[in-house]
Design a protein around this motif. Structure first.
Motif, mmCIF file in Angstrom:
data_model
loop_
_atom_site.group_PDB
_atom_site.id
_atom_site.type_symbol
_atom_site.label_atom_id
_atom_site.label_comp_id
_atom_site.label_asym_id
_atom_site.label_seq_id
_atom_site.Cartn_x
_atom_site.Cartn_y
_atom_site.Cartn_z
ATOM 1 N N GLY A 93 36.297 43.141 52.879
ATOM 2 C CA GLY A 93 36.498 44.304 52.017
ATOM 3 C C GLY A 93 36.485 45.593 52.801
ATOM 4 O O GLY A 93 36.620 45.614 54.030
ATOM 5 N N HIS A 146 32.237 53.942 50.625
ATOM 6 C CA HIS A 146 31.569 53.944 49.336
ATOM 7 C C HIS A 146 30.801 55.242 49.119
ATOM 8 O O HIS A 146 30.220 55.799 50.043
ATOM 9 C CB HIS A 146 30.612 52.751 49.236
ATOM 10 C CG HIS A 146 31.283 51.438 49.496
ATOM 11 N ND1 HIS A 146 30.732 50.473 50.312
ATOM 12 C CD2 HIS A 146 32.460 50.948 49.081
ATOM 13 C CE1 HIS A 146 31.540 49.427 50.372
ATOM 14 N NE2 HIS A 146 32.600 49.694 49.633
ATOM 15 N N PRO A 188 33.359 42.805 41.073
ATOM 16 C CA PRO A 188 33.596 42.695 42.518
ATOM 17 C C PRO A 188 34.775 41.777 42.840
ATOM 18 O O PRO A 188 34.874 40.676 42.299
ATOM 19 C CB PRO A 188 32.286 42.110 43.045
ATOM 20 C CG PRO A 188 31.264 42.520 42.033
ATOM 21 C CD PRO A 188 31.965 42.474 40.717
ATOM 22 N N ARG A 216 35.404 40.988 46.093
ATOM 23 C CA ARG A 216 35.072 40.341 47.359
ATOM 24 C C ARG A 216 33.631 39.849 47.312
ATOM 25 O O ARG A 216 32.734 40.585 46.907
ATOM 26 C CB ARG A 216 35.230 41.319 48.535
ATOM 27 C CG ARG A 216 36.630 41.902 48.703
ATOM 28 C CD ARG A 216 37.611 40.876 49.249
ATOM 29 N NE ARG A 216 38.905 41.473 49.504
ATOM 30 C CZ ARG A 216 39.904 41.547 48.622
ATOM 31 N NH1 ARG A 216 39.740 41.034 47.411
ATOM 32 N NH2 ARG A 216 41.050 42.104 48.934
ATOM 33 N N GLN A 270 24.714 40.862 37.836
ATOM 34 C CA GLN A 270 26.042 41.453 37.923
ATOM 35 C C GLN A 270 26.019 42.945 38.227
ATOM 36 O O GLN A 270 25.093 43.671 37.835
ATOM 37 C CB GLN A 270 26.809 41.227 36.611
ATOM 38 C CG GLN A 270 26.951 39.776 36.199
ATOM 39 C CD GLN A 270 27.749 38.932 37.176
ATOM 40 O OE1 GLN A 270 28.400 39.470 38.077
ATOM 41 N NE2 GLN A 270 27.708 37.624 37.019
ATOM 42 N N THR A 277 35.360 51.685 41.737
ATOM 43 C CA THR A 277 35.658 50.416 42.390
ATOM 44 C C THR A 277 34.395 49.867 43.038
ATOM 45 O O THR A 277 33.533 50.627 43.491
ATOM 46 C CB THR A 277 36.756 50.578 43.457
ATOM 47 O OG1 THR A 277 36.351 51.589 44.397
ATOM 48 C CG2 THR A 277 38.074 50.993 42.816
ATOM 49 N N ILE A 278 34.305 48.557 43.076
ATOM 50 C CA ILE A 278 33.131 47.889 43.637
ATOM 51 C C ILE A 278 33.534 47.223 44.946
ATOM 52 O O ILE A 278 34.487 46.449 44.997
ATOM 53 C CB ILE A 278 32.571 46.835 42.665
ATOM 54 C CG1 ILE A 278 32.303 47.479 41.300
ATOM 55 C CG2 ILE A 278 31.293 46.228 43.222
ATOM 56 C CD1 ILE A 278 31.904 46.486 40.240
ATOM 57 N N GLY A 279 32.790 47.549 45.997
ATOM 58 C CA GLY A 279 33.054 46.927 47.287
ATOM 59 C C GLY A 279 32.545 45.498 47.323
ATOM 60 O O GLY A 279 32.097 44.956 46.308
ATOM 61 N N PRO A 280 32.600 44.862 48.480
ATOM 62 C CA PRO A 280 32.104 43.484 48.592
ATOM 63 C C PRO A 280 30.661 43.380 48.110
ATOM 64 O O PRO A 280 29.827 44.209 48.439
ATOM 65 C CB PRO A 280 32.218 43.188 50.090
ATOM 66 C CG PRO A 280 33.257 44.135 50.582
ATOM 67 C CD PRO A 280 33.121 45.375 49.759
ATOM 68 N N ILE A 281 30.396 42.365 47.309
ATOM 69 C CA ILE A 281 29.047 42.155 46.796
ATOM 70 C C ILE A 281 28.348 41.104 47.652
ATOM 71 O O ILE A 281 28.961 40.118 48.080
ATOM 72 C CB ILE A 281 29.075 41.741 45.305
ATOM 73 C CG1 ILE A 281 27.661 41.725 44.722
ATOM 74 C CG2 ILE A 281 29.768 40.408 45.112
ATOM 75 C CD1 ILE A 281 27.642 41.606 43.209
ATOM 76 N N ALA A 328 25.880 46.142 46.363
ATOM 77 C CA ALA A 328 27.298 46.466 46.526
ATOM 78 C C ALA A 328 27.463 47.971 46.652
ATOM 79 O O ALA A 328 26.636 48.756 46.177
ATOM 80 C CB ALA A 328 28.121 45.949 45.327
#
Length: 301
Positions: free
Chosen positions: A78, A84, A251, A253, A270, A277-281, A296
């Motif tokens: 990601g 972020h 997420p 990723r 969750q 937007t949510i980056g890699p979790i 995240a």
């Protein structure tokens, strides 16, 4: 013998939403563990190779394609952490946690902007407050859920997500406005009812009712950007969370299986967002809980 289960696996992956949820919420049960259907592919591959069966190998391409379409993207890298605006942590700390201070220290070491906690007991709450206070001067607690923040909180209030069938005292929802350096956002912390697997199937009606109430609250939220953190006792593939997943980003990723901590099988903790937007979790190391913390980065649109 080998091609038939391969084709069946492909059909269940591609059309899992058509599996009926009655009786026993079988559709939700399948969707809760959908990523693990890839194990069927691995089990069938060995015998197919040993038998040199072209038909079986060709049939296996179907579930491979379906699995890759559904979950392959979660394995891709990601965005860089610097992209972020906020970092958030979600953790069910467990009402049986014998080391709340140690759990709080472990979460603070990740240096997130926001920390959401569930299963906060009155006896353990002072330990979390003392330990997190030096780095998180703002916090709000409602019932058994809480939010700690590096940024000012306003308008913290209880969020009513109690299913009609629960008559005893029950407070598991919190909504607060967070004044970030970028803009004001609404943050929701929720702990949906637990589910049980029994002979009749998956008992998840109360969780689904609570998810519906939570979805209505998010839809009515006046602030444009919403971040939802919580133990939702469900995966994002489970149709039980459709009232939320239909209107929020999840997420793209990372699998970040969070429960049970000893051998994680599913991510029921969750992080979701609207207009963000949510980056890699990912997960943090185990604490005194039976859940793993998830973390995240959030990019504000």
């Amino acid at each position: 013998m080998l091609a038939a289960p391969a084709v069946l696996t492909a059909v269940l992956l591609a059309f899992h939403q058509l599996v009926p949820n009655s009786p026993g919420h079988l559709g939700s049960l399948l969707e809760s563990f959908l990523p693990w259907s890839g194990l069927v592919i691995a089990v069938l591959l060995g015998p197919a190779l040993l038998r040199r069966s072209a038909v079986a190998l060709l049939a296996l391409l179907l579930p491979v394609a379906a699995w890759t379409y559904l979950f392959g993207g979660l394995l891709l890298p990601g965005a860089e952490p610097g992209a972020h605006h906020l970092v958030v942590v979600q953790h069910n700390v467990s009402d049986e946690n014998t080391d709340p201070a140690g759990t709080a220290r472990a979460l603070a070491e990740a240096e997130p902007d926001l920390i959401a906690l569930e299963e906060l007991l009155p006896a353990a709450l002072p330990a979390y407050e003392r330990t997190l206070a030096p780095h998180y001067p703002y916090h709000a607690v409602v019932g058994t859920v809480g939010l700690w923040s590096q940024h000012p909180l306003t308008d913290a209030e209880e969020l009513d997500i109690k299913p009609p069938g629960i008559t005893e005292p029950w407070s598991r929802g919190l909504r607060a406005a967070v004044r970030t350096p970028h803009r004001e956002i609404a943050v929701y912390v929720a702990h949906l009812p637990s589910v049980r697997l029994n002979a009749a199937g998956l008992a998840s009606s109360r969780r689904d009712e609570s998810a519906d109430l939570l979805g209505k609250a998010v839809a009515a939220e006046k602030l444009n950007t919403v971040i939802l953190l919580g133990d939702l006792n469900s995966t994002v593939d489970d149709r039980g969370l459709a009232p939320l997943v239909s209107q929020m980003n999840v997420p793209a990723r990372g699998f970040a299986f969070s429960f049970p901590a000893a051998f994680p099988l599913a991510r029921i903790d969750q992080i979701m967002a609207r207009s963000a937007t949510i980056g890699p979790i990912g997960t943090l190391p185990t604490t005194g809980s039976d859940h793993l913390p998830v973390i995240a980065g959030i990019g504000l649109d």
